[in-house]
Every structure is written in structure tokens, then in C-alpha cells.
Design a protein around this motif. Structure first.
Motif, mmCIF file in Angstrom:
data_model
loop_
_atom_site.group_PDB
_atom_site.id
_atom_site.type_symbol
_atom_site.label_atom_id
_atom_site.label_comp_id
_atom_site.label_asym_id
_atom_site.label_seq_id
_atom_site.Cartn_x
_atom_site.Cartn_y
_atom_site.Cartn_z
ATOM 1 N N ARG B 314 0.828 -1.202 0.000
ATOM 2 C CA ARG B 314 0.000 0.000 0.000
ATOM 3 C C ARG B 314 0.867 1.258 0.000
ATOM 4 N NH1 ARG B 314 -2.062 3.811 -0.710
ATOM 5 N NH2 ARG B 314 -4.160 4.594 -0.334
ATOM 6 N N LEU B 315 2.037 1.178 0.672
ATOM 7 C CA LEU B 315 2.948 2.323 0.665
ATOM 8 C C LEU B 315 3.458 2.581 -0.745
ATOM 9 C CD1 LEU B 315 5.000 1.856 3.940
ATOM 10 C CD2 LEU B 315 3.529 3.775 3.365
ATOM 11 N N LYS B 316 3.682 1.507 -1.491
ATOM 12 C CA LYS B 316 4.122 1.663 -2.885
ATOM 13 C C LYS B 316 3.052 2.388 -3.681
ATOM 14 C CE LYS B 316 7.468 -1.924 -3.907
ATOM 15 N NZ LYS B 316 7.596 -3.298 -4.393
ATOM 16 N N ALA B 317 1.800 2.068 -3.376
ATOM 17 C CA ALA B 317 0.702 2.724 -4.089
ATOM 18 C C ALA B 317 0.727 4.229 -3.860
ATOM 19 C CB ALA B 317 -0.639 2.141 -3.642
ATOM 20 N N ASN B 318 1.171 4.644 -2.689
ATOM 21 C CA ASN B 318 1.266 6.075 -2.428
ATOM 22 C C ASN B 318 2.300 6.739 -3.339
ATOM 23 O OD1 ASN B 318 -0.687 6.428 -0.583
ATOM 24 N ND2 ASN B 318 0.665 7.116 1.072
ATOM 25 N N ASN B 319 3.417 6.041 -3.577
ATOM 26 C CA ASN B 319 4.417 6.568 -4.510
ATOM 27 C C ASN B 319 3.836 6.681 -5.907
ATOM 28 O OD1 ASN B 319 6.335 6.756 -2.568
ATOM 29 N ND2 ASN B 319 7.221 4.749 -2.987
ATOM 30 N N THR B 344 -8.681 -3.950 -2.980
ATOM 31 C CA THR B 344 -7.946 -5.213 -2.976
ATOM 32 C C THR B 344 -7.210 -5.403 -1.651
ATOM 33 O OG1 THR B 344 -7.609 -4.815 -5.328
ATOM 34 C CG2 THR B 344 -6.421 -6.649 -4.370
ATOM 35 N N VAL B 345 -6.655 -4.310 -1.138
ATOM 36 C CA VAL B 345 -5.983 -4.398 0.166
ATOM 37 C C VAL B 345 -6.977 -4.863 1.224
ATOM 38 C CG1 VAL B 345 -5.011 -3.005 2.045
ATOM 39 C CG2 VAL B 345 -4.136 -2.744 -0.269
ATOM 40 N N THR B 346 -8.157 -4.226 1.225
ATOM 41 C CA THR B 346 -9.164 -4.604 2.216
ATOM 42 C C THR B 346 -9.571 -6.064 2.031
ATOM 43 O OG1 THR B 346 -9.980 -2.353 2.035
ATOM 44 C CG2 THR B 346 -11.346 -3.901 3.244
ATOM 45 N N LEU B 416 -6.143 -3.367 9.000
ATOM 46 C CA LEU B 416 -6.249 -2.156 8.180
ATOM 47 C C LEU B 416 -5.567 -0.987 8.883
ATOM 48 C CD1 LEU B 416 -9.901 -2.309 6.812
ATOM 49 C CD2 LEU B 416 -7.788 -2.661 5.557
ATOM 50 N N ASN B 417 -5.742 -0.943 10.190
ATOM 51 C CA ASN B 417 -5.087 0.108 10.960
ATOM 52 C C ASN B 417 -3.576 0.001 10.847
ATOM 53 O OD1 ASN B 417 -3.928 0.865 13.941
ATOM 54 N ND2 ASN B 417 -5.478 2.283 13.235
ATOM 55 N N LYS B 418 -3.097 -1.225 10.884
ATOM 56 C CA LYS B 418 -1.659 -1.454 10.771
ATOM 57 C C LYS B 418 -1.156 -1.031 9.394
ATOM 58 C CE LYS B 418 1.207 -4.838 12.943
ATOM 59 N NZ LYS B 418 1.484 -6.261 13.117
ATOM 60 N N ILE B 419 -2.002 -1.254 8.393
ATOM 61 C CA ILE B 419 -1.611 -0.887 7.033
ATOM 62 C C ILE B 419 -1.548 0.629 6.894
ATOM 63 C CG2 ILE B 419 -2.408 -0.924 4.643
ATOM 64 C CD1 ILE B 419 -3.645 -3.724 5.389
#
Lengths: 220, 639
Positions: B314-319, B344-346, B416-419
Motif C-alpha cells: 500500500r505504501l508503494k501505491a502512495n508513490n 484489494t488491500v481490504t 487495516l489500521n496497521k496498514i
């Protein structure tokens, strides 16, 4: 003309009590950030303010968000009144192996520790009354410190939709709700640390614009 | 005096290196001197360039992110320390200023260990020091700490996470499809089409690469009639090929391609064209390695077996989001990709949680995203808003079934919180029994909101009416929608209530056409783009779409596009609303990236004149749609 109550003879208090009162000379309240807070908890022989006695007092202090382990207070009091049935909860035997102090000694240590800090406790009224009763027994006056009750504060921090349905919440449930690690439950210091963390977590959840003010925290 | 807290600190420390190497007495001495620090999300422990503190740190609960500031002064996540990880050890080794920034990734509790006491206690404990130093040097002990202090011990450590990828050896395609130099182009084309590939390598009898034929060669040289189809490949192929040895890095591969302006590198046994071909590295392979590609991220998410992996993806998605915005890719496209990634993450978090449950779900269920995620407008990490609807069960089974899904929801919301998705502060989450109910209960709930609208109902409906299916049985949600529309037919007052809500907040511009900014508090003089500009558009779109009984379209800009389609008279208005909304969302997202928050509050000073004008232009449709609602639903008397 002088008003009569200025002439009333004030009782003479011991030095340690006067030292404690001196801490309150500066009445101006500082920033919440720079204020010394003390979270405390008492273990008692029961819930009767008059009859029951304090078995131990635990307290941790913090400024900003930093709790110093070496600046905590953990007092175990010598007792005459002792109820075998409450031992099960907090495990404090009348003649345990712990180093104990007399009630008066405990008062001295406690007052010199708390000074003018803002005190925090869960269901604070009970701890406050127990301590005040102890002070009065020794010819002193009631505590001068401001109190914050984490139970009440938590309720206020909730979304308005849920407030009406909330019941008083125990420290156990509140810790679970806020994900505070429950260690040393039912020792005074352990509960004091849990209360401190609970308080900090509630603060973080408050609306910084509206609620991070003394009036709101002190429930005025 | 007894100190119970120090005992508990001791219990925790002794589980983790290097503390587990200390004698109990020494460790207890350290435990007594520790400070316990509470961090709110976003609190900074130390910043790059700060003087070194007298403490180093250990995460007790939560997680702390270490940021590296690159040469462009941008923050890059180096890594995230979880419970038990040590960070900020630089001053322990060398008295230098911090090279990294440490910020709480979520609400955390950390222990600050005073360095002087640690050093006094460990000074005669050679094994601790030897351990610390060798461990830092060899990365053996803790990758986070190693990265932070690594520069002292090793010659080269990559500066950024991107660099780290760059210096991996590139993954090339092994055993590529080839054709002999004697074959005709037709043969080659048939081979390419059977193997569904875009290029083929031409080799000689020793399997040395002689040339390459790509789709564009066929298009440009054959389809144009320049050469007949029976021509030998040797006339068509691009030759010579650029070759490289195996084990070349991603960065090298990319460099070669840029230098020679090509899309394919031939990997040969000794790296020259005069040895056997063993593989091909394509431009696509490079993109995959860099991970700047949504399909790669999606694949990584679907493969993730642990929450930590999901977080990385998910961090990659931010980039990705950042580079899309920089490249000015249309926002509707960005929205689609990012919300697909979020969903998809969820979904994957639910799959992981289901594996942790002792039994499979007792009945079918659907996980709904609500609020902004339901509208698919959640580009940055924001609050999680979700709910569960499960299939009806008999009354005797209800409690048991609900408990199962509550437990599941707890696991999912936690991961999800951890993500990086914050818990919803109003507790609009599936882990709340109020929002985890059977289909019939949900129908009743919506019916109640629709037929007995009050302030609370309207407040909640603005979140719950934007539901969308994320995982499970979609039929349940379909069923729910039908029941909602049925109830909407019975009453007009609900729509009216929604209308009042939508026109409640006035135009974001004041009387003198100045921006209306927040009056006091932390956000003083900031412009709240969400509540002042976006919410009126969102509310209006929801109202109109409900009134038209259209289900399945949740995204605000798509809703306006749909409205433009079915109501051509107001086409222009709806289209301008759609455009304005996208522009506002883009503003908010950019601001969020800049400040690393939700981007709700905009500091007007930071906007250029042009941006301010653009923002102002977006406000016109807000006013117009509000006026049109007032007329259409006869709201004048209510406000």
C-alpha cells in the motif's frame, strides 16, 4: 475594618503541610503541555470512606508525554484495620515482605511527591475521598490539587451519537478499548501507569481545537 | 523502594536483543531509568540533523517510521519499527547528529533508554558491544537499525529505497523464444503469435544472438509493403543486438536501454554477442522490478500472506499516486486505480483474517465500504469506514453469528489500521455491533432512517448511503439497495431532509469574494476544502442519485456524469459539478501528500495565484447546484 474570619485562629499545621501549601502560591495555570500530571491509584481495604483504610498508593508523573519510571511513587502502608477478604484482589498481606511505612510517613512522602501537580485517577472521587479522609484523620486539611477523572473524560471524548448510551466504564474495559497493555492490574502503581496511558490516549483523541482546555479537562 | 513499573519494563526488555544479553541486575538498573513516552500518530521523536538525544529508543507498542531525506529534500520511508525494535542508536555508536527522522506511524508507546546508563552498565560487557557492532555491520541483527547506522560500518549502503531496487540484479526472461537466421519472417511471426510475445530473437546455429524482431518491425517493414512476408528474417531484424552479462542490476539495464534507445537487452553467457543467448531483459521487466506499476502492486497485494506485506504494497501505491499526480494523469483514471488497490488491500486483509478464524463463516456475508471509501474517493490514507451485512439466520443463532462476524471485523480493522487506515473516530466500523448486522436488520435500519428522518439519521445516512461491496456475497448488497429504494418510494420527507443538508453550508466564498477560512483553533486561517467545498457537492450528488433510484454508482463525479446523461436539460451544470469535484479532490490529495495528512485544510498562502483562481472557479457549480436543489425540492421554506 477587618472581616471577622480573618481573625479566626488558624490551626497550626506541621511544616510539611505548609510546604505543600506553598506549592500553590502561584495560581496561574500554565500550558497543558508543560504541566506536571500525576496519575494515581489507591488500593484499599474496602469502599467505606470512613471505615476502610488505604493499603497502598501508586503514582506516576509525566510532563508532556514522557513518563519517567524512576520518578514514580509506590507506598505500602502499615495497617491496623485489615480485612482478609480483600487480600484476594490485591494480595497485600498485613505483614507481607514489602517495606511498609506508617500512615503519617506516607502522607509526608505523598505530599512532597505530588506538590501542585494535576492529579488523574479513574473514578477519581473515590481516591480523592480516601486520601482526604486520611489527611483529616491526621489533623490536616483536604487536598488542594485539581483532579481529572478518566472515566468522565472518556465519556466526553466519545462521539455525541454514542454518549447517551454509555455506561460507567471500568479501568479494565477502558484499557481494552484503548488498547493499553494490561500489566500489573490491581497493584496501585500498575493501575496508576495504566491510568496515565489511558489519559494520554484520550487526550490524543480529543478535538485539539475545542477540547484541549483546562475547563473541559477539569469538568468545569 | 520497590518499583513495580521498572519490573514490568524489565520483563519486556529482556525479551529483545541486545537487552537479553545483559545480566538481570544490570538490566533492572536500566529498567529503572527508562522513560515511557506516549506518541500520537505523527509525533516526531527526532528529526534529521537534530542534536543527538541522551536516549535511544525501543518500541513497546505501535510502530515508528524512519524517514530518510533524499537529495531533493523529500521524505522517504526507510522502514517501520514494530514492537521490540530498537531505533535511534546512532548516538550510542558515534556522537553525530541524527541522519534520519523518526515519526510515530500510529499511536505508539516507546521506551527511552538513557545512553549513559546503558553504557555504564554494559561497559565491561564486551559481548554486548561486540554483538551490537557486528550485528549492525552485518545486518544480521535488525535490518532497521542496520540501515540507520550502516554507513559507519560498510562502504556503501543505498540512499533510498528506490536505489535499493535499482541495485538488485534484474529479473530477466529466461529461455526466450528464438528463431533461426535462415527462417522467413512468416515463420517468425507465427512463432510470436503462438507464444503471444512481442519480440523474437534471431540466433545463428551456435545460438548466438544476431538480431531482434519486434511487433513494430513487422508493422513498419511488412505491413507497409516494404518487404514481402516471405523475406528472410535477416533483412528485417534490428542488428546488432545490445548484450549484457547475467547478474546486471536493474539500474544498469535501464541505463543501457536509455543509452541505445532500445526496449530489449540480450543476456548472453559471457556478455558479448559472441556467446550463447540465455535470456532477454525487457523494459517491462524493469518496470516490474521498480514496482511503479499498478498491476505489479495488485499482484503483490493478492499474494500477501501477512499484514506487513500489505502495508509495504500500500505504501508503494502512495508513490504511484504521487507520480501520477506529477504526470497530470486524468484524475478519474487515478481514482479508479487507487480505489481498486484500496479495495484489494481490504479484501486481502479479510482473506488473511478469515484464515485466522477457527471456522469458516457460518453464513454468507458482504463487507461494505462506506463513506469516502464507499464513494471510491479515498486516495490517501484516511479513516476506515466499513460495515458488515450477513445473511439472515434464525433468531436463536443470531447472537452467535453476529459474534463471529464481530470477531472477524476486529481482526480486519486491526490489520487495516496497521496498514495505515486510521480507526474511525466515530466508530463507524464493522467491529461495532451497530454496524455488523444481518440483512433484515440492515433493511430495518435503513427503513428507520428513511421513514423517521431526524438529525442523527441524516448524519449517519450521509455515510451509510454511500456503501459499496468489497468482499463476499454481492447479492446481499443488491438486495439491500432494492429494499432502500422501495422505502424511498413511500416518503418524500427523507429526500427533503437530505436536500436541507446539502444546501446548508453556504458558498465557500464570503461577501467580498474572499475565501471563508477557519476562525480559530489549530486550523485558524486555513481553508477547509472538504467541509466547505466537497461535502456540498457530495451531498447533492447522493440526493439526486437516490431520487433517480440509481444504484451501484457511488463515486461523486461518476454520479454527476450519470445525471448529465439522464437529464440532458441540466447537462452543463452536472458536468461542471463533476469537473469541479475532480479538481477539488486533486487539490486535497496534493495538499495531503505535501503535508502527509488528509489534506483537508489548505493553507491559501501556499497556493499560486493561478491555483487560487482555479479553486475559485470550482465554487461556482457548488452555488448553482445548491440553487437548483432549493427550487427542485422546494427547500426555501425549510432554511
Amino acid at each position: 475594618m477587618k472581616l471577622s474570619w480573618f481573625n479566626k485562629k488558624t490551626p497550626t499545621y506541621p511544616d510539611f503541610w505548609n510546604d505543600y501549601l506553598d506549592c500553590f502560591n502561584d495560581t496561574k495555570k500554565g500550558d497543558i503541555q508543560n504541566t506536571r500530571f500525576i496519575a494515581l491509584d489507591t488500593e484499599t481495604t474496602g469502599f467505606n470512606i470512613k471505615e476502610d483504610r488505604i493499603l497502598s498508593i501508586g503514582a506516576v508523573s509525566f510532563i508532556e508525554k514522557k513518563i519517567q519510571v524512576n520518578n514514580s511513587l509506590e507506598l505500602y502502608l502499615e495497617q491496623d484495620i485489615f480485612k482478609p477478604e480483600t487480600v484476594e484482589i490485591h494480595g497485600l498481606m498485613k505483614k507481607g515482605l514489602l517495606e511498609k511505612v506508617t500512615e503519617l510517613e506516607a502522607i509526608k512522602l505523598f505530599l512532597s511527591y505530588i506538590k501542585n501537580a494535576v492529579l488523574i485517577a479513574h473514578h477519581a472521587n473515590f481516591d480523592k475521598n480516601m486520601i482526604n479522609e486520611m489527611l483529616l484523620r491526621h489533623g490536616l486539611d483536604e487536598l488542594k490539587n485539581e483532579f481529572i477523572d478518566t472515566g468522565i473524560l472518556y465519556k466526553k471524548s466519545k462521539h455525541i451519537i454514542y454518549q447517551s448510551t454509555l455506561k460507567p466504564i471500568s479501568l479494565d474495559d477502558l484499557s481494552k478499548e484503548l488498547n493499553v497493555p494490561l500489566v500489573d492490574r490491581h497493584t496501585a502503581t500498575g493501575d496508576a501507569l495504566i491510568t496515565a496511558l489511558v489519559f494520554l490516549k484520550i487526550l490524543a483523541r480529543l478535538d485539539k481545537r475545542k477540547h484541549l482546555k483546562w475547563d473541559y479537562l477539569l469538568n468545569k | 523502594m520497590k518499583n513495580s513499573i521498572a519490573d514490568r519494563v524489565f520483563d519486556f526488555l529482556k525479551k529483545y536483543p541486545p537487552f537479553n544479553l545483559l545480566k538481570n541486575d544490570d538490566l533492572l538498573e536500566i529498567s529503572k531509568q527508562v522513560s515511557i513516552i506516549y506518541l500520537e500518530k505523527g509525533d516526531t521523536v527526532f528529526k534529521k540533523g537534530d542534536d543527538f538525544n541522551t536516549d535511544f529508543y525501543l518500541v513497546r507498542n505501535g510502530a515508528v517510521t524512519l524517514f530518510h531525506t533524499n537529495s531533493n529534500n523529500e521524505q522517504e520511508v526507510l522502514n517501520i519499527c514494530d514492537a521490540g525494535d530498537v531505533f535511534g542508536v546512532r548516538p550510542l555508536i558515534t556522537k553525530e547528529n541524527y541522519k534520519l527522522t523518526a515519526t510515530a506511524n500510529e499511536e505508539s508507546i516507546i521506551y527511552a533508554v538513557p545512553i549513559d546508563i546503558f553504557q555504564t552498565v554494559t561497559s565491561d560487557n564486551a559481548s554486548v558491544y561486540k554483538y551490537l557492532i557486528t550485528a549492525f555491520a552485518t545486518n544480521a541483527y535488525d535490518p532497521y537499525t542496520a540501515e540507520e547506522t550502516g554507513k559507519i560500518f560498510v562502504d556503501y549502503l543505498p540512499h533510498t529505497s528506490q536505489d535499493m531496487v535499482n541495485f538488485q540484479s534484474a529479473n530477466y526472461t529466461k529461455r526466450p523464444i528464438t528463431c533461426n537466421i535462415d527462417s522467413t519472417l512468416k515463420d517468425a511471426a507465427i512463432k510470436m503469435s503462438t507464444h503471444k510475445i512481442g519480440c523474437i530473437i534471431v540466433t545463428n546455429e551456435h545460438e548466438y544472438p544476431m538480431g531482434i524482431i519486434t511487433n513494430s518491425d513487422i508493422k513498419n517493414k511488412i505491413a507497409t509493403g516494404l518487404f514481402p512476408i516471405e523475406t528472410s528474417v535477416s533483412y528485417i531484424m534490428s542488428s546488432p543486438v545490445i548484450t549484457a552479462k547475467k547478474g546486471l542490476t536493474v539500474a544498469d539495464g535501464q541505463l543501457q536501454m536509455i543509452k541505445h534507445n532500445i526496449g530489449h537487452l540480450c543476456i548472453t553467457k559471457d556478455g558479448t554477442a559472441n556467446s550463447r543467448l540465455i535470456g532477454v531483459l525487457t523494459h517491462h521487466d524493469i518496470l516490474v522490478s521498480l514496482g511503479n506499476n499498478p498491476s505489479v502492486i495488485l499482484k503483490a497485494i493478492k499474494r500477501a500472506k501477512r499484514t506487513r506485506k500489505l502495508r509495504t504494497a500500500r505504501l508503494k501505491a502512495n508513490n504511484l499516486l504521487k507520480s501520477y499526480l506529477e504526470q497530470n494523469i486524468p484524475l478519474s483514471h487515478i481514482i479508479k486505480i487507487i480505489s481498486q488497490i484500496n479495495d484489494t488491500v481490504t479484501a486481502q486483509a479479510i482473506v488473511i483474517a478469515l484464515k485466522k478464524m477457527p471456522t469458516p463463516p457460518p453464513v454468507s456475508f458482504s463487507w461494505m465500504a462506506i463513506g469516502s471509501q464507499g464513494r471510491k474517493e479515498q486516495l490517501l490514507f484516511t479513516d476506515q469506514d466499513n460495515a458488515i451485512v450477513f445473511n439472515d439466520v434464525s433468531e436463536s443463532k443470531y447472537k452467535e453469528t453476529q459474534d463471529y462476524f464481530l470477531k472477524l471485523a476486529k481482526l480486519v480493522t486491526k490489520s487495516l489500521n496497521k496498514i495505515g487506515f486510521e480507526y474511525c473516530e466515530a466508530d463507524m466500523m464493522a467491529s461495532n455491533p451497530e454496524w455488523c448486522k444481518s440483512l433484515s436488520e440492515w433493511k430495518l435500519q435503513f427503513k428507520d432512517w428513511i421513514l423517521n428522518p431526524d438529525e442523527k439519521a441524516i448524519l449517519l445516512s450521509s455515510i451509510f448511503f454511500d456503501y459499496s461491496h468489497v468482499y463476499g456475497d454481492e447479492k446481499l448488497i443488491d438486495d439491500l439497495s432494492d429494499s432502500i429504494f422501495e422505502n424511498l418510494n413511500k416518503t418524500l420527507s427523507f429526500i427533503k431532509f437530505l436536500g436541507i443538508e446539502a444546501v446548508k453550508s453556504p458558498s465557500p466564498l464570503g461577501f467580498f469574494k474572499q475565501f471563508l477560512v477557519e476562525q480559530d483553533g489549530e486550523q485558524k486561517d486555513l481553508f477547509n476544502i472538504k467541509s466547505r467545498a466537497m461535502m456540498p457537492l457530495i451531498d447533492a450528488a447522493r440526493l439526486l442519485i437516490l431520487n433517480n433510484k440509481i444504484k451501484g454508482i457511488n463515486n461523486t463525479s461518476e454520479r454527476y456524469e450519470k445525471l448529465a446523461e439522464i437529464d440532458p436539460n441540466n447537462k452543463e451544470l452536472y458536468e461542471s459539478c463533476s469537473y469541479a469535484f475532480k479538481a477539488l479532490l486533486k487539490f486535497k490529495t496534493k495538499q495531503g501528500i505535501l503535508l502527509n495528512n488528509s489534506g483537508k485544510f489548505i493553507e491559501l498562502k501556499t497556493l499560486t495565484k493561478e491555483e487560487q483562481l482555479k479553486l475559485r472557479r470550482c465554487f461556482k457549480p457548488i452555488h448553482e447546484i445548491q440553487e437548483s436543489l432549493k427550487l427542485r425540492f422546494d427547500l426555501k421554506n425549510f432554511i
